[in-house]
Enzyme design. Structure first.
Site, PDB file in Angstrom:
ATOM      1  N   TYR A  50       9.195  15.618   0.697  1.00  0.00           N
ATOM      2  CA  TYR A  50       8.987  16.898   0.022  1.00  0.00           C
ATOM      3  C   TYR A  50       8.795  16.723  -1.475  1.00  0.00           C
ATOM      4  CZ  TYR A  50      10.119  18.585   4.575  1.00  0.00           C
ATOM      5  OH  TYR A  50      10.089  18.791   5.924  1.00  0.00           O
TER       6      TYR A  50
ATOM      7  N   HIS B  22      14.965  12.592  12.204  1.00  0.00           N
ATOM      8  CA  HIS B  22      13.749  12.648  13.024  1.00  0.00           C
ATOM      9  C   HIS B  22      12.851  11.451  12.765  1.00  0.00           C
ATOM     10  CE1 HIS B  22      11.503  15.360   9.897  1.00  0.00           C
ATOM     11  NE2 HIS B  22      11.226  14.113   9.678  1.00  0.00           N
ATOM     12  N   HIS B  23      13.198  10.643  11.774  1.00  0.00           N
ATOM     13  CA  HIS B  23      12.498   9.365  11.624  1.00  0.00           C
ATOM     14  C   HIS B  23      13.122   8.299  12.520  1.00  0.00           C
ATOM     15  CE1 HIS B  23      10.231  10.661   8.018  1.00  0.00           C
ATOM     16  NE2 HIS B  23      11.287  11.421   7.826  1.00  0.00           N
TER      17      HIS B  23
ATOM     18  N   GLU C 269      12.258  12.745   0.009  1.00  0.00           N
ATOM     19  CA  GLU C 269      11.138  12.107  -0.688  1.00  0.00           C
ATOM     20  C   GLU C 269       9.794  12.663  -0.217  1.00  0.00           C
ATOM     21  OE1 GLU C 269      10.865  10.024  -3.154  1.00  0.00           O
ATOM     22  OE2 GLU C 269       8.753   9.493  -2.932  1.00  0.00           O
TER      23      GLU C 269
ATOM     24  N   SER D 138      -0.726  26.702  -5.316  1.00  0.00           N
ATOM     25  CA  SER D 138      -0.309  28.084  -5.555  1.00  0.00           C
ATOM     26  C   SER D 138      -0.762  28.608  -6.923  1.00  0.00           C
ATOM     27  CB  SER D 138       1.211  28.208  -5.449  1.00  0.00           C
ATOM     28  OG  SER D 138       1.645  27.783  -4.186  1.00  0.00           O
TER      29      SER D 138
ATOM     30  N   THR E 201       7.100  26.594   5.961  1.00  0.00           N
ATOM     31  CA  THR E 201       5.770  26.046   5.690  1.00  0.00           C
ATOM     32  C   THR E 201       4.705  27.046   6.115  1.00  0.00           C
ATOM     33  OG1 THR E 201       6.735  23.907   6.227  1.00  0.00           O
ATOM     34  CG2 THR E 201       4.359  23.990   5.963  1.00  0.00           C
TER      35      THR E 201
ATOM     36  N   ASP F 211       8.097  21.518 -26.310  1.00  0.00           N
ATOM     37  CA  ASP F 211       8.207  20.177 -25.741  1.00  0.00           C
ATOM     38  C   ASP F 211       9.213  20.253 -24.614  1.00  0.00           C
ATOM     39  OD1 ASP F 211       8.117  17.415 -25.244  1.00  0.00           O
ATOM     40  OD2 ASP F 211       7.675  17.017 -27.344  1.00  0.00           O
TER      41      ASP F 211
ATOM     42  N   HIS G 190      13.479  11.483   3.627  1.00  0.00           N
ATOM     43  CA  HIS G 190      12.869  12.757   3.975  1.00  0.00           C
ATOM     44  C   HIS G 190      12.745  13.715   2.792  1.00  0.00           C
ATOM     45  CE1 HIS G 190      10.573  14.953   6.749  1.00  0.00           C
ATOM     46  NE2 HIS G 190      11.030  16.007   6.121  1.00  0.00           N
TER      47      HIS G 190
ATOM     48  N   LYS H 211       4.372  29.883   3.655  1.00  0.00           N
ATOM     49  CA  LYS H 211       3.532  29.532   2.506  1.00  0.00           C
ATOM     50  C   LYS H 211       2.060  29.649   2.860  1.00  0.00           C
ATOM     51  CE  LYS H 211       6.271  26.465  -0.342  1.00  0.00           C
ATOM     52  NZ  LYS H 211       5.882  26.438  -1.734  1.00  0.00           N
TER      53      LYS H 211
ATOM     54  N   HIS I  85       0.847  -1.194   0.000  1.00  0.00           N
ATOM     55  CA  HIS I  85       0.000   0.000   0.000  1.00  0.00           C
ATOM     56  C   HIS I  85       0.884   1.246   0.000  1.00  0.00           C
ATOM     57  CE1 HIS I  85      -2.928   3.030   1.097  1.00  0.00           C
ATOM     58  NE2 HIS I  85      -2.241   3.301   2.199  1.00  0.00           N
TER      59      HIS I  85
ATOM     60  N   SER J 113      13.720   5.724 -13.450  1.00  0.00           N
ATOM     61  CA  SER J 113      12.696   6.483 -14.163  1.00  0.00           C
ATOM     62  C   SER J 113      12.560   7.889 -13.586  1.00  0.00           C
ATOM     63  CB  SER J 113      11.369   5.734 -14.055  1.00  0.00           C
ATOM     64  OG  SER J 113      10.296   6.608 -14.246  1.00  0.00           O
ATOM     65  N   SER J 114      12.501   7.983 -12.250  1.00  0.00           N
ATOM     66  CA  SER J 114      12.334   9.295 -11.616  1.00  0.00           C
ATOM     67  C   SER J 114      13.503  10.205 -11.941  1.00  0.00           C
ATOM     68  CB  SER J 114      12.245   9.150 -10.095  1.00  0.00           C
ATOM     69  OG  SER J 114      11.120   8.439  -9.743  1.00  0.00           O
TER      70      SER J 114
ATOM     71  N   TRP K  84       7.617  -0.605   3.941  1.00  0.00           N
ATOM     72  CA  TRP K  84       8.196   0.142   2.818  1.00  0.00           C
ATOM     73  C   TRP K  84       9.558   0.688   3.198  1.00  0.00           C
ATOM     74  CZ3 TRP K  84       9.251   5.401   1.382  1.00  0.00           C
ATOM     75  CH2 TRP K  84       9.136   6.318   2.423  1.00  0.00           C
TER      76      TRP K  84
ATOM     77  N   ARG L 288       1.465   0.583  15.050  1.00  0.00           N
ATOM     78  CA  ARG L 288       1.223   0.359  13.623  1.00  0.00           C
ATOM     79  C   ARG L 288       1.551  -1.088  13.278  1.00  0.00           C
ATOM     80  NH1 ARG L 288       4.790   4.787  10.472  1.00  0.00           N
ATOM     81  NH2 ARG L 288       3.528   4.117   8.720  1.00  0.00           N
TER      82      ARG L 288
END
Lengths: 623, 204, 351
Positions: free
Chosen positions: A261, A306-307, A259, A272, A332, A108, A257, A335, A79, A173-174, A143, A454
């Site tokens: 963002y 922080h993870h 990731e 925006s 943040t 293009d 991390h 924004k 998931h 790919s990314s 994951w 979890r």
């Protein structure tokens, strides 16, 4: 390596048929590739949703036996992987593809064939990641794949093979896509479009692309190390040989991390765009929004630990990362306040795209605030690995990313298809998702702090979690209903939607200055940009009070002869190269001979690509 | 590998820098993080192997210094190849391209013999300790980069041989050169953090 | 406005129903972090409340402002002209950059002091505890007292417990919600933490880091008791189990000498003796794979805190442990009925 003259091999001839299903295999048009990305990512989104619904059903009551514990762990692992790598990221890329060239006034992307390659590698990577289901062993170690649970000693079933190989392909790919957009945005802007005149969505795409090309190599190395551990027996993460499981965590979160963002910045960019359009005001504090986006991108590199607050890195490290984490709340906040400033004294139109954008803001604030509570290390010691985190991350990724992307779909659908989406169904879609997501995820704050960890497939009724789990499960069905309404709306609007015209929203950016759907060449004449809201400034002048007054005469672009616009030719080599790569990666699980076949196909693809003539053969008569 | 830019329709870019050149720089920046992560892994595990063979028992620094020197020299020949095509010297291009590829191949041969020696003589392999694991993966992935570079150089050599690399296409050679110099620089870093830091242990 | 509120009252009451339901129907929340029973959990909870209320304040102010804007600035049918095009306001930008910084700086101070407070036990007398995690059970060793037990932890009330944590296989996380937040157990590392129970009672503990198939069933029980009760418990654990008689003696013989056949995770296994894996003090064989069983009869739960320790449950467990705890490392053995009774009698006799 253009080959201007000399003998041409028939195999190297460029395909000339752009229509029919074959046309989709050879297309290099950024808009068509964007559509491919969009459709594929929505399909994967549905798959991830089915996984989520199954998880919720299993947890709907205590000691349920709908799925076995091992299937449950495969479901929650897949998931997360599906939603992150196969739904949210590629759906963002779909928007990069469709919108970026239009917003910067380009015909293009910089490397159209590389763009096609990105898509095909993504598709094959997604299939490879999911192939584990077919043999009954999808990845099931989470994951985040904390070693040594991912080693062959503990992942007995072998599902993590698909994790390693699938993510390596998806990373390729990314990165290919991100390189392309970096060059496109920096190098292909219309004359006059300086960096500080770029639309914010383009800015956020640029920041996201930089994050991708810097974060992906780190996870690539981690995956290579894990892959060698699994396939060859090396010792990177083998504690009995001195390997350190914490190294995996560092590599994973140094990628992981940024990731986060990568997942949220495109949505922030979309919001925006949508907020100013439907408030009829320019984005408030543009330079601050842009700079805070860039700052968030930078800070994304300084907070990975922080993870890992409960890993035992020690109080000094934890305190340091607590401070850097808390700092991210500042840009943040900037924004969010500027979005408020955009709405302030505006003329707010509540259509579906706007509702999703506003929903994004409200839900993202909740997710951001709960994020601050686990930046505080000691409080996090109680929250880490509980449903409180599940609640937080879904407020940020569902309430945030997904809502932002839905806003984008409703906003740009008319540009892509030429038809408006149905507003009644759209509003129903919005409210079902908004209510459903709150029903599902709000109670998780509570059950998490009530001690529910979890990734448990069963729990004891004596814990007092029964009611709210059932409640969440009911909420998940409301979300499902919302998604079904969305699919129905898409299908219906494609056939019966109101014709949109060039500029259904009275838009501010260049994509609204051209027909919907745009012609293959996008702009008959490359526009010249003199202001930030490039298209708006062609439509309105401000009087002395700052009130926009419509300019009577609309700039015409009809006269230009479009026959001599040169567009990149079609090519099947991106598909062939991606296919070769896929065969290669599948081969790792099958036999070395398959790897060799894959390599040969890939090399053929690369050489064919490199020596492909720039244009179709003259005798084909298309040029 | 390279984007086809049409003959008479060369688009001007915002920065004036060619797309492909920017792509190459972005790629090399990204590759820095790739090697950075591999080198970080190596350094983190340095001295953590719980069984031998240990680095100071297997390294032959004079031998590796020679192959490092060979690779460094190939950067010089690469520069000469680019200079040749820029002034339209087809013969020079062919000679120096071949020389660069040859030097790269000698380096790879050196690495091949070094690896075989470690495995057969020292009993060091990918799996017997952390040193073997991190050493072979780090230097192996560098070797893979060199291999790709040699293939590119040889491809260009064959093209030049057939007279298919014109003076106006010197950017192709320049891009190959950028990649090649990057791979060289990475080797200097690897040679330092993997081999040279062990020199005191070997001598002392 | 007031009128509106009166109209809304039934709705508001309806919103309360689920809250009432949870509190009324489920009076016990054995893993609630809101019911802190020791200084570490209390400090963590206090910090949470500080940030929680700050967050509530920000939430109300910011979302309130948004909702005000939605209502006030919604598009009306008869707008004369488009709104004024404002582009920004430098003073505002500086204000809303600095204001959050101040709030964040305020919450950072208690965060950092609490980090250091919870990192090390306070000076004074402490009890050392070594926790070793296994897939999927807990080994508890008291180095000062020279005793080892499994899955049930006893601690004296009011004494700081100085914990060191290790893992034998994968990463686990040690968590007693009412006493202290979690700390991971990482193979190859020794982590430390401390906690203290301020009142006597039973507290639930669990593994919080996903650790494989039976992660959901890797739990444990903490008994916090008066010093004298704790001392008595320590003495009882130090004592070697006495001589068994009758059925229990037969069970002991089976435990040590009988090799059972069966299956483990789908593979056939043969000649498995209980004592090959489990230690009972005083026996000639000392197994070290599964939990120590020396005083298993005195424990409240079996299977790592998953089910009450009763003769019936023990029997069910011995018959098919994988059914009770899928994935468990204990094989499912073919044990005859009379052998089962004997083994249960023996295990229950291990007080």
């Amino acid at each position: 390596m253009a080959v201007a003259s000399g003998r041409k091999y028939s195999v190297l001839r460029r395909p000339t048929v752009a229509t029919g299903w074959w046309g989709w295999f050879v297309t290099v048009d950024h808009k068509r590739i964007g559509i491919l990305y969009g459709i594929t990512s929505v399909l994967f989104f549905l798959l991830g949703g089915i996984e989520a619904i199954t998880l919720r059903l299993q947890l709907s009551n205590p000691e349920n036996a709908l799925v076995s514990p091992d299937v449950f762990s495969q479901l929650f692992t897949m998931h997360a992987l599906t939603m992150i790598f196969l739904a949210i990221m590629p759906l963002s890329v779909a928007f990069f593809n469709i919108v970026i060239p239009l917003q910067i006034g380009a015909r293009d992307v910089a490397f159209p064939r590389l763009n096609a390659l990105s898509y095909w590698v993504y598709l094959f990577g997604g299939l490879l990641l999911n192939a584990g289901w077919l043999v009954g062993r999808a990845p099931g170690s989470g994951w985040f794949a904390y070693s040594p649970l991912t080693s062959t000693a503990f992942d007995v079933a072998g599902g993590m093979d698909f994790y390693v190989l699938g993510l390596l392909m998806l990373g390729t790919s990314s990165m290919a896509g991100a390189f392309n957009f970096i060059v496109t945005i920096i190098n292909m802007r219309a004359p006059g479009m300086t960096l500080m005149r770029m639309p914010v969505f383009t800015w956020m795409t640029l920041v996201t692309s930089f994050l991708l090309v810097t974060a992906m190599p780190v996870i690539t190395v981690a995956l290579i190390e894990l892959g060698f551990d699994r396939f060859v027996g090396t010792n990177f993460f083998n504690p009995t040989m001195g390997g350190d499981p914490v190294l995996w965590q560092h590599l994973f979160w140094v990628f992981g991390h940024p990731e986060v963002y990568i997942l949220i910045l495109p949505a922030m960019g979309i919001v925006s765009e949508v907020l100013p359009t439907f408030s009829k005001k320019p984005l408030f504090g543009y330079p601050f929004i842009v700079l805070s986006g860039v700052f968030i991108g930078f800070m994304g590199w300084t907070v990975w630990s922080h993870h890992m607050f409960t890993v035992g890195l020690g109080p000094v490290a934890n305190a340091t990362f607590a401070v850097t984490t808390v700092l991210i709340a500042v840009p943040t906040g900037v924004k969010i306040f500027n979005w408020l400033g955009t709405l302030w004294r505006g003329s707010i139109e509540f259509n579906t795209a706007m509702l999703f954008a506003l929903g994004f803001v409200i839900l993202f604030i909740i997710g951001g605030l709960s994020g601050v509570t686990h930046a505080a290390v000691p409080a996090d010691a109680q929250q880490q690995d509980t449903y409180y985190i599940v609640a937080h991350l879904h407020y940020v990724l569902f309430g945030g990313s997904i809502f932002g992307l839905f806003a984008g779909i409703y906003y740009w659908f008319p540009k892509v298809t030429g038809r408006l989406m149905n507003e009644k169904l759209g509003k129903l879609n919005f409210w079902l998702l908004f209510i459903g997501m709150n029903l599902t995820f709000a109670p998780m704050h509570w059950v998490g702090l009530d001690g529910m960890p979890r990734r448990i497939y069963t729990y004891d009724s004596a814990m007092g979690w029964d009611f709210w789990n059932l409640f969440s499960t009911v909420g998940s069905w409301v979300i499902l209903l919302g998604v079904l309404v969305f699919l129905h709306n898409i299908m219906r609007s494609l056939r019966k939607g109101e014709v949109a015209g060039n500029d259904p929203w009275d838009g501010r950016t260049l994509e609204w200055s051209i027909p919907s759907p745009p012609p293959e060449y996008n702009f008959a004449e490359i526009p010249t940009v003199s202001e930030r809201d490039a298209f708006w400034s062609e439509k309105y002048v401000e009087n002395e009070d700052g009130i926009p007054i419509p300019i009577k005469k609309r700039p015409s672009s009809g006269g230009k002869d479009t026959n001599d616009i040169h567009m990149p030719g079609l090519s099947y080599f991106p598909f062939v190269t991606a296919l070769g790569m896929a065969i290669c990666f599948f081969g790792v699980l099958i036999h070395i001979s398959v790897i060799v076949i894959g390599l040969v196909v890939m090399l053929f693809g690369i050489y064919g690509w490199a020596f492909e003539p720039a244009d179709p053969e003259p005798e084909s008569g298309s040029h | 590998m390279a984007q086809v830019v049409s003959h008479n329709d060369h688009p001007t870019t915002t920065t004036g820098l060619d797309h492909r050149k920017m792509l190459m720089w972005a790629f090399l920046g990204s590759d820095c993080l790739f090697f950075g992560s591999l080198i970080a892994t190596y350094l983190l595990y340095r001295g953590k192997s719980i069984t031998g063979p240990y680095p100071h028992e297997v390294f032959n620094i004079p031998y590796t210094s020679i192959s490092a020197f060979v690779l460094l020299m190939s950067s010089l020949t690469m520069v000469l190849a680019l200079a040749a095509i820029q002034r339209g010297d087809q013969r020079g291009l062919k000679v120096w391209l071949l020389a660069t590829a040859l030097l790269g191949t000698i380096f790879l041969g050196g690495q091949y013999f070094e690896f075989t020696f470690f495995v057969e003589h020292n009993g060091l392999n990918l799996t017997n300790n952390l040193f073997g694991t991190t050493f072979f993966i780090l230097t192996g992935f560098h070797g893979l980069h060199v291999t790709v570079g040699v293939i590119i150089l040889l491809s260009f050599f064959v093209m030049a041989w057939r007279g298919r690399v014109s003076q106006t296409q010197h950017l192709n050679i320049e891009l190959a050169g950028l990649y090649w110099h990057f791979v060289d620089i990475v080797w200097i870093v690897i040679f330092t953090v993997v081999y040279l830091v062990e020199a005191p242990n070997i001598i002392g | 406005m007031l009128h509106n509120l009166t109209k809304l009252r039934p709705v508001l009451l309806l919103l309360l129903v689920p809250v009432l339901l949870t509190t009324a129907c489920f009076p016990s929340h054995p893993q609630s972090t809101f019911e802190a029973a020791g200084p570490v959990a209390e400090a963590q909870l206090k910090l949470f409340y500080i940030i929680f209320w700050a967050a509530v304040f920000v939430f109300v102010v910011v979302n309130g402002a948004f909702i005000y804007a939605f209502i006030k600035y919604r598009r009306r049918a008869n707008e004369a002209h488009l709104p004024k095009q404002t582009h920004g306001h430098t003073v505002l930008e500086i204000t809303w950059t600095i204001a959050p910084m101040i709030i964040l700086a305020i919450i950072t101070v208690p965060t950092i002091t609490t980090i250091f407070y919870t990192a090390e036990p306070p000076p004074g007398k402490t009890l050392e505890l070594k926790v070793i995690a296994h897939q999927w059970w807990w080994e508890f060793e008291y180095p000062d007292l020279g005793i080892t037990t499994a899955n049930e932890l006893h601690v004296p009330v009011g004494m700081a417990i100085d914990v060191s944590l290790e893992s034998k296989d994968v990463i686990h996380s040690f968590w007693i919600p009412k006493l202290a937040g979690k700390m991971d157990l990482v193979p190859g590392h020794i982590n430390t933490m401390w906690f203290q129970a301020d009142r006597a009672g039973e507290f639930y503990g669990l593994c919080a880091e996903f650790c494989g198939t039976a992660h959901a069933q890797m739990r444990f029980m903490v008994h916090a008791e008066k010093q004298s009760d704790f001392d008595a418990w320590v003495e009882s654990i130090k004592a070697t189990p006495g001589e068994m008689t009758g059925l229990a003696a037969k069970g002991k013989d089976l435990f040590v000498n009988k090799g059972f056949d069966g299956t483990l995770r789908g593979e056939k296994v043969t000649a498995q003796r209980c004592a090959f894996c489990h230690t009972v003090e005083g026996l000639p064989i000392r197994g070290a794979v599964g939990p120590v069983l020396t005083h298993v009869g005195g424990r409240e739960t079996i299977g790592a805190g998953i089910i009450d320790n009763s003769a019936g449950n023990l029997k069910a467990w011995l018959t098919n442990p994988d059914k009770m705890k899928p994935g468990v490392g204990m094989p499912t053995l073919s044990i005859a009925d009379d052998e089962l009774d004997a083994l249960v009698a023996y295990l229950e006799g291990l007080q």
